[in-house]
Enzyme design. Structure first.
Site, PDB file in Angstrom:
ATOM      1  N   TYR A 181      19.185  15.409 101.914  1.00 41.18           N
ATOM      2  CA  TYR A 181      20.416  14.746 101.467  1.00 41.18           C
ATOM      3  C   TYR A 181      21.580  15.693 101.688  1.00 41.18           C
ATOM      4  CZ  TYR A 181      23.800  12.552  98.278  1.00 41.18           C
ATOM      5  OH  TYR A 181      24.912  11.967  97.738  1.00 41.18           O
TER       6      TYR A 181
ATOM      7  N   ASP B 225      22.198  23.342 105.171  1.00 40.99           N
ATOM      8  CA  ASP B 225      22.901  22.847 103.994  1.00 40.99           C
ATOM      9  C   ASP B 225      22.340  23.612 102.796  1.00 40.99           C
ATOM     10  OD1 ASP B 225      23.765  21.539 101.759  1.00 40.99           O
ATOM     11  OD2 ASP B 225      23.460  19.522 102.558  1.00 40.99           O
TER      12      ASP B 225
ATOM     13  N   LYS C 137      28.113  23.604  94.691  1.00 42.38           N
ATOM     14  CA  LYS C 137      27.470  23.838  93.383  1.00 42.38           C
ATOM     15  C   LYS C 137      27.784  25.222  92.800  1.00 42.38           C
ATOM     16  CE  LYS C 137      24.231  20.165  94.107  1.00 42.38           C
ATOM     17  NZ  LYS C 137      24.673  18.926  93.492  1.00 42.38           N
TER      18      LYS C 137
HETATM   19  N1  HOZ Z   1      23.546  14.254  94.311  1.00 36.25           N
HETATM   20  C1  HOZ Z   1      23.222  14.771  93.026  1.00 36.25           C
HETATM   21  C2  HOZ Z   1      21.789  15.086  92.911  1.00 36.25           C
HETATM   22  N2  HOZ Z   1      21.211  15.808  93.969  1.00 36.25           N
HETATM   23  C3  HOZ Z   1      23.559  13.804  91.931  1.00 36.25           C
HETATM   24  C4  HOZ Z   1      24.941  13.990  91.492  1.00 36.25           C
HETATM   25  C5  HOZ Z   1      25.293  13.290  90.188  1.00 36.25           C
HETATM   26  O1  HOZ Z   1      24.860  12.177  89.957  1.00 36.25           O
HETATM   27  O2  HOZ Z   1      26.043  13.856  89.434  1.00 36.25           O
END
Ligand code: HOZ
Length: 430
Positions: free
Chosen positions: A146, A240, A268
């Protein structure tokens, strides 16, 4: 042991009248684990407290950024100090140089870096840069990886798309996705095949460790071989490291596995809990980014002084002993899980790498492919998730997401968590 979540329930009902699904990001909506999302009012250290006063040991940790724990004193002080002098200039400031230096020093493959506001922006810009640098159009991504929600990356993706069983997203045109080729993660022959039959590939983008489809580790020399193939075919390799950067080690997966990317994306942890992303690479590649080069990318709040201050305060504390402590905590967790796992042998699996973990309801002994995660029992995960909440442990609300340890977690937290896991598993699998 039922939780009182009435206030969260009321907030959710109101939120649903104003926000799609009552949330600002889909996985938070609890749809795959049932019930309604909890609304939080406080986070300190390893704990979060919801609007009903329920106190949880948190392993979602805002999906990864909070490696120091919630509301770390130094991060909060840094934010306060900088905010008093102005929240945004839309102009350069010294903090940007300091954080860039920290990133460049941590990642030997990064000579120059551009800061943006999220991981999505970072990967989207990295791909534009790869195309601009190579003059080629197609990209390779790996199933289950992802990379945020840019159109051309919402294909066979993990995280929310996996959670909701969406192979891709409505609103993405065929044209946007037609240049994205999907290859199986951990299958070097599949990559070899695609690269051998296509000379218009600008880059391969991958999570070096797959952290959005449960936790899938690269097999043996997989990353080295991917690196070799990319070099051989003149294709840029984008790692990534939005989740793994400054998490698996200061220099991320690249340090852990000794493999260098051409372009790295970060997010992050580098924002210390505030919205920051970044992409960087060799000076020669970054020279293509505007205003030095023809690849345009911009942002009003990019390099925002408050977000940068939170990032700096976080990175300053990530010294070698911090990673040692995280590794010890991770090992302790794994050790304590061993007797639990052996009690339910053949029914569940616990995987841990550095300070990231995942728990699968699977009969497999190891997890190396996305298909194995897909086949694990998500109904059991949903039941387990609810039982853990009732026992004071907040896990990410999807069986496709991972758990994070932070420097604020203690062995006592882990002991309490193991007890909760043991009791919950007895009810799910017993
Ligand atoms: N894409 C995030 C987890 N890998 C989720 C982000 C969220 O819902 O805050």
């Amino acid at each position: 042991m039922a939780l009182n979540t009435s206030r969260s329930g009321e907030l959710y009902v109101k939120a649903c009248t104003l926000l799609p699904g009552g949330v600002n990001s889909p996985v938070r909506a609890f749809r795959s684990v049932g019930g309604h999302p909890l609304y939080f009012k406080l986070g300190k250290g390893s704990h979060i407290i919801d609007e009903d006063g329920n106190d949880f040991i948190d392993y979602c940790m805002s999906w990864g950024p909070l490696i120091l724990g919630h509301a770390d004193n130094d991060v909060v002080k840094a934010i306060q100090k900088v905010a008093e002098n102005g929240t945004s200039f839309g102009a350069p400031h010294e903090g940007e140089i300091s954080i860039a230096e920290m990133v460049v020093n941590a990642f030997p493959s990064i000579e120059k870096v551009r800061f943006v506001n999220s991981g999505t922006e970072a990967t989207m810009s990295a791909i534009r840069l790869a195309r601009g640098f190579t003059g080629k159009s197609k990209i390779i991504k790996f199933d289950g990886c992802y990379h945020g929600h840019a159109d051309h990356l919402l294909v066979a993706a993990g995280s929310g798309l996996a959670t909701f069983g969406m192979p891709d997203s409505a609103g993405v045109t065929k044209n946007a996705a037609k240049d994205t080729i999907v290859v199986k993660y951990n299958d070097i022959d599949a990559l070899h095949q695609v690269l051998s039959h296509n000379d218009d590939i600008a880059c391969c983008i991958m999570e070096p460790v797959c952290c959005n489809y449960g936790l899938i580790l690269p097999e043996n020399d997989y990353l080295h071989k991917v690196r070799q193939l990319c070099t051989q075919h003149n294709v840029l390799l984008i790692f990534d490291e939005v989740i793994t950067g400054f998490r698996l080690a200061r220099g991320g997966a690249q340090e852990r596995f000794g493999v260098h990317a051409d372009i790295t994306t970060l997010g992050k942890i580098i924002g210390g809990g505030l919205p920051v992303g970044a992409y960087g690479g060799k000076a020669e590649i970054m020279a293509k980014v505007a205003p030095d080069g023809p690849v345009y990318q911009a942002g009003t709040l990019s390099g925002n002084p408050i977000a940068v201050a939170a990032g700096i305060a976080t990175l300053q504390k990530l010294v070698p002993s911090a990673y040692q402590k995280l590794e010890e905590l991770g090992k302790y967790f794994e050790e304590q899980m061993k007797p639990v796992v052996s009690r339910y042998n053949g029914k569940m699996l616990f995987v841990r790498f550095a300070s990231i973990f995942a728990l699968y309801f699977s009969k497999d002994e190891t997890i190396t492919t996305v298909d194995q995660v897909k086949e694990s029992n998500m109904q059991q995960f949903a039941q387990f998730h609810r039982l853990m909440l009732e026992r004071g442990v907040y896990l990410s609300p999807s069986g496709y997401e991972v758990g994070f340890l932070s420097l604020a977690h203690s062995k006592d937290d882990i002991d309490a968590t193991i007890k909760a896991i043991d009791e919950s598993l007895a009810l799910v699998l017993g």
